[in-house]
Motif scaffolding. Structure first.
Motif, mmCIF file in Angstrom:
data_model
loop_
_atom_site.group_PDB
_atom_site.id
_atom_site.type_symbol
_atom_site.label_atom_id
_atom_site.label_comp_id
_atom_site.label_asym_id
_atom_site.label_seq_id
_atom_site.Cartn_x
_atom_site.Cartn_y
_atom_site.Cartn_z
ATOM 1 N N GLN A 51 -23.856 50.217 -4.007
ATOM 2 C CA GLN A 51 -22.753 51.146 -3.747
ATOM 3 C C GLN A 51 -23.064 52.570 -4.206
ATOM 4 O OE1 GLN A 51 -19.600 48.326 -5.496
ATOM 5 N NE2 GLN A 51 -18.478 49.450 -3.933
ATOM 6 N N CYS A 99 -11.965 47.835 -2.423
ATOM 7 C CA CYS A 99 -13.365 48.128 -2.706
ATOM 8 C C CYS A 99 -13.532 49.638 -2.772
ATOM 9 C CB CYS A 99 -14.242 47.552 -1.598
ATOM 10 S SG CYS A 99 -16.001 47.838 -1.848
ATOM 11 N N HIS A 141 -17.100 38.997 -4.819
ATOM 12 C CA HIS A 141 -17.031 40.290 -4.126
ATOM 13 C C HIS A 141 -18.258 41.141 -4.459
ATOM 14 C CE1 HIS A 141 -14.734 44.026 -2.769
ATOM 15 N NE2 HIS A 141 -15.768 44.520 -3.408
ATOM 16 N N HIS A 145 -22.004 42.364 -2.167
ATOM 17 C CA HIS A 145 -22.600 43.695 -1.945
ATOM 18 C C HIS A 145 -24.129 43.631 -1.963
ATOM 19 C CE1 HIS A 145 -19.275 46.531 -1.796
ATOM 20 N NE2 HIS A 145 -18.706 45.995 -2.852
HETATM 21 NI NI NI Z 1 -16.729 46.411 -3.449
#
Ligand code: NI
Length: 182
Positions: A51, A99, A141, A145
């Protein structure tokens, strides 16, 4: 220490499979410090290295008095490197997720209700836990990713996907910034 820019859905780097960590040295510790600063600054319940544009199997998570998840039970601050997940039983549970890479949105996502997870902390020490509920949801979750999966891809019924402040107006009024980075 730095708050890093969080990539948003649409960025191809969020769809890549992350590499395992082999070096538990200072570069990893710097990465985890930046991830922690970023997650806390944005009231995230967790963050995965991809991320912030780093393609390594590193996730962190923490839940305590989170304005974005006021109902969630606390989850201790955890650094999990090279995670492996193993569901306990067949039972799935639907729950609302957001998110930081999909800001302002929430969706109802099925997850394994209970699981065992293992991996390593930032020093290479082994971690093994059996968890359920929101803790199990957060781990699933974040680990997604690392495989290029964002939660909207797991929503079964897209009628249960929308803007957080429309779905949950009580959250928006509770704290004015609560949904800014949802
Ligand atoms: Ni997320």
């Amino acid at each position: 220490m730095a708050v890093r820019e969080v990539l948003r859905m649409g960025d191809a780097r969020l769809l890549a499979v992350a590499d395992p960590v082999t070096d538990f040295g200072s570069a990893l510790h710097d990465l985890i410090r930046d991830m922690t600063d970023t997650m806390r600054q944005l009231d995230g319940a967790g963050l995965a290295a991809p991320q912030i544009g780093v393609g390594l199997q590193v996730v962190i998570f923490e839940v305590r008095d989170n304005p974005r998840y006021p109902q969630a039970e606390p989850v201790p601050f955890t650094v999990l490197v090279n995670p492996r997940l193993e569901p306990i039983g067949e039972e799935m549970e639907e729950g609302w997720e957001g998110c930081l890479s999909v800001p302002g949105m929430r969706g109802l996502v099925p997850r394994h209700k209970a699981l065992r997870y293992s991996g390593f902390d930032q020093y290479g020490a082994r971690i093994e836990r059996s968890v359920s509920g929101f803790h199990a949801r957060v781990v699933q979750h974040e680990t997604d990713h690392l495989f290029g999966i964002l939660y909207p891809m797991r929503i079964r019924d897209l009628r249960h996907f929308g803007y957080a402040d429309v779905l949950f107006p009580q959250l928006a009024t509770r704290r004015s910034t609560a949904t800014t980075h949802a």
